[in-house]
Design a protein around this motif. Structure first.
Motif, PDB file in Angstrom:
ATOM      1  N   VAL A 140     104.280 -12.265  77.477  1.00 43.35           N
ATOM      2  CA  VAL A 140     104.481 -12.354  76.057  1.00 43.35           C
ATOM      3  C   VAL A 140     105.343 -11.287  75.627  1.00 43.35           C
ATOM      4  N   VAL A 141     104.905 -10.181  76.108  1.00 42.83           N
ATOM      5  CA  VAL A 141     105.921  -9.156  75.498  1.00 42.83           C
ATOM      6  C   VAL A 141     107.185  -9.066  76.186  1.00 42.83           C
TER       7      VAL A 141
ATOM      8  N   THR B   3      91.475 -17.739  75.408  1.00 45.66           N
ATOM      9  CA  THR B   3      92.092 -16.948  76.449  1.00 45.66           C
ATOM     10  C   THR B   3      92.960 -15.998  75.479  1.00 45.66           C
ATOM     11  N   ILE B   4      93.279 -14.781  76.082  1.00 44.93           N
ATOM     12  CA  ILE B   4      93.676 -13.720  75.608  1.00 44.93           C
ATOM     13  C   ILE B   4      95.224 -13.601  76.607  1.00 44.93           C
ATOM     14  N   PRO B   5      96.423 -13.623  76.115  1.00 46.37           N
ATOM     15  CA  PRO B   5      96.944 -12.898  74.660  1.00 46.37           C
ATOM     16  C   PRO B   5      96.859 -14.229  73.811  1.00 46.37           C
ATOM     17  N   GLN B   6      96.890 -14.072  72.497  1.00 46.11           N
ATOM     18  CA  GLN B   6      97.204 -14.754  71.462  1.00 46.11           C
ATOM     19  C   GLN B   6      98.051 -14.370  70.623  1.00 46.11           C
ATOM     20  N   VAL B   7      99.065 -15.336  69.959  1.00 44.74           N
ATOM     21  CA  VAL B   7     100.047 -14.983  69.236  1.00 44.74           C
ATOM     22  C   VAL B   7     100.165 -15.650  68.118  1.00 44.74           C
ATOM     23  N   TYR B   8     100.355 -14.984  66.824  1.00 45.01           N
ATOM     24  CA  TYR B   8     100.373 -15.603  65.540  1.00 45.01           C
ATOM     25  C   TYR B   8     101.865 -15.229  64.930  1.00 45.01           C
ATOM     26  N   PHE B   9     102.400 -16.220  64.131  1.00 41.38           N
ATOM     27  CA  PHE B   9     103.768 -16.366  63.233  1.00 41.38           C
ATOM     28  C   PHE B   9     103.180 -16.498  61.886  1.00 41.38           C
ATOM     29  N   LYS B  10     103.608 -15.578  61.063  1.00 39.56           N
ATOM     30  CA  LYS B  10     103.137 -15.550  59.470  1.00 39.56           C
ATOM     31  C   LYS B  10     101.826 -15.971  59.467  1.00 39.56           C
ATOM     32  N   GLY B  11     100.794 -15.590  60.183  1.00 38.85           N
ATOM     33  CA  GLY B  11      99.549 -15.779  59.985  1.00 38.85           C
ATOM     34  C   GLY B  11      98.859 -16.947  60.785  1.00 38.85           C
ATOM     35  N   GLU B  12      99.983 -17.838  61.333  1.00 37.97           N
ATOM     36  CA  GLU B  12      99.688 -19.182  61.905  1.00 37.97           C
ATOM     37  C   GLU B  12      99.248 -18.827  63.423  1.00 37.97           C
ATOM     38  N   PHE B  13      98.191 -19.480  64.042  1.00 36.56           N
ATOM     39  CA  PHE B  13      98.166 -19.164  65.430  1.00 36.56           C
ATOM     40  C   PHE B  13      99.145 -20.209  65.953  1.00 36.56           C
ATOM     41  N   ILE B  14      99.854 -19.541  66.912  1.00 36.07           N
ATOM     42  CA  ILE B  14     100.812 -20.298  67.866  1.00 36.07           C
ATOM     43  C   ILE B  14     100.294 -20.735  69.121  1.00 36.07           C
ATOM     44  N   GLY B  15      99.595 -19.755  69.899  1.00 37.84           N
ATOM     45  CA  GLY B  15      99.055 -20.152  71.185  1.00 37.84           C
ATOM     46  C   GLY B  15      98.959 -19.026  71.916  1.00 37.84           C
TER      47      GLY B  15
ATOM     48  N   ASP C 257     101.306 -19.475  77.736  1.00 36.54           N
ATOM     49  CA  ASP C 257     101.888 -20.748  78.063  1.00 36.54           C
ATOM     50  C   ASP C 257     102.426 -21.561  77.136  1.00 36.54           C
ATOM     51  N   VAL C 258     102.082 -21.415  75.773  1.00 37.01           N
ATOM     52  CA  VAL C 258     102.728 -22.027  74.821  1.00 37.01           C
ATOM     53  C   VAL C 258     103.837 -21.109  74.409  1.00 37.01           C
ATOM     54  N   LEU C 259     103.798 -19.961  74.413  1.00 36.93           N
ATOM     55  CA  LEU C 259     105.151 -19.150  73.920  1.00 36.93           C
ATOM     56  C   LEU C 259     106.220 -19.209  75.265  1.00 36.93           C
TER      57      LEU C 259
ATOM     58  N   MET D 140     107.789 -22.525  74.432  1.00 37.71           N
ATOM     59  CA  MET D 140     108.807 -22.280  73.428  1.00 37.71           C
ATOM     60  C   MET D 140     110.154 -21.789  73.739  1.00 37.71           C
ATOM     61  N   HIS D 141     109.939 -20.689  74.719  1.00 32.77           N
ATOM     62  CA  HIS D 141     111.042 -20.036  75.086  1.00 32.77           C
ATOM     63  C   HIS D 141     111.893 -20.989  75.966  1.00 32.77           C
ATOM     64  N   GLN D 142     111.140 -21.602  76.942  1.00 35.72           N
ATOM     65  CA  GLN D 142     111.866 -22.695  77.646  1.00 35.72           C
ATOM     66  C   GLN D 142     112.685 -23.600  77.276  1.00 35.72           C
ATOM     67  N   SER D 143     112.130 -24.123  76.099  1.00 36.35           N
ATOM     68  CA  SER D 143     112.804 -25.145  75.037  1.00 36.35           C
ATOM     69  C   SER D 143     113.469 -24.767  74.298  1.00 36.35           C
ATOM     70  N   GLY D 144     113.390 -23.583  73.969  1.00 31.40           N
ATOM     71  CA  GLY D 144     114.535 -23.196  72.817  1.00 31.40           C
ATOM     72  C   GLY D 144     113.872 -23.164  71.555  1.00 31.40           C
ATOM     73  N   ASP D 145     112.556 -23.661  71.345  1.00 30.71           N
ATOM     74  CA  ASP D 145     111.925 -23.887  70.102  1.00 30.71           C
ATOM     75  C   ASP D 145     111.713 -22.274  69.709  1.00 30.71           C
ATOM     76  N   ILE D 146     111.385 -21.399  70.324  1.00 32.90           N
ATOM     77  CA  ILE D 146     111.309 -20.020  69.936  1.00 32.90           C
ATOM     78  C   ILE D 146     112.277 -19.531  69.117  1.00 32.90           C
ATOM     79  N   VAL D 147     113.460 -20.134  69.131  1.00 32.10           N
ATOM     80  CA  VAL D 147     114.560 -19.337  68.492  1.00 32.10           C
ATOM     81  C   VAL D 147     114.769 -20.106  66.869  1.00 32.10           C
ATOM     82  N   GLU D 148     114.342 -21.202  66.778  1.00 31.12           N
ATOM     83  CA  GLU D 148     113.962 -21.921  65.689  1.00 31.12           C
ATOM     84  C   GLU D 148     112.677 -21.191  64.784  1.00 31.12           C
ATOM     85  N   GLU D 149     111.685 -20.994  65.652  1.00 27.76           N
ATOM     86  CA  GLU D 149     110.588 -20.540  64.775  1.00 27.76           C
ATOM     87  C   GLU D 149     110.871 -19.016  64.196  1.00 27.76           C
ATOM     88  N   LEU D 150     111.628 -18.324  65.295  1.00 33.48           N
ATOM     89  CA  LEU D 150     111.988 -16.827  64.916  1.00 33.48           C
ATOM     90  C   LEU D 150     113.048 -16.779  63.594  1.00 33.48           C
TER      91      LEU D 150
END
Length: 150
Positions: free
Chosen positions: A65-66, A100-112, A115-117, A120-130
């Protein structure tokens, strides 16, 4: 993206069966702990509950995640070391309804989790979310710079 988030938030794969995470929840949160966790996830646009700290992760998933955030140039986030306080370690699992840990939140919303992050990275969705957070991905900037050279 929200379909994926909703699916992964409500179900986990155990063997070949999908099991509702509510069945995995271990305990109810006290109102004090719930408020404390709410305050923690609201304190920054990006919050991670992880094992270790960003400069010294103590598990491979937390490290992943880091590293994903680092690849995108994200440096301004809060990371909470769940190994320092068992109440937070167990409480955040009930708070997010994610086992499980780690857990990631964007603007107070739980992302996952990791595995989910990673998805998001592999699909490119993280760019849009950022971008929704006002963060331009370093990878996007690099791609734009390379396109200008051609």
């Amino acid at each position: 993206m929200s379909v994926l988030r909703n699916l992964t938030r409500n179900y986990t794969i155990a063997s070949t069966f999908l099991i509702p995470l509510r069945a995995c929840s271990t305990s109810a949160l006290s109102s004090e702990l719930r408020q404390r966790l709410s305050d923690m996830v609201a304190a920054k646009d990006i919050v991670i509950f992880m094992k270790g700290v960003p400069t010294a992760p103590q598990c491979g998933f937390s490290n992943a995640v880091v590293q994903i955030l680092k690849m995108h140039g994200v440096e301004d986030y809060n990371a909470h070391n769940v190994l320092e306080e068992n109440e937070i370690r167990e409480g955040v699992k009930s708070f997010s309804n994610w086992p499980t840990i780690p857990q990631v939140y964007f603007k107070g919303e739980f992302i996952g989790g990791c595995d989910v992050l990673l998805q998001m990275h592999q699909s490119g969705d993280i760019v849009e979310e950022l971008q929704k957070l006002g963060i331009k991905s370093k990878l996007l900037t690099q791609a734009e710079n390379e396109a200008k050279k051609d």
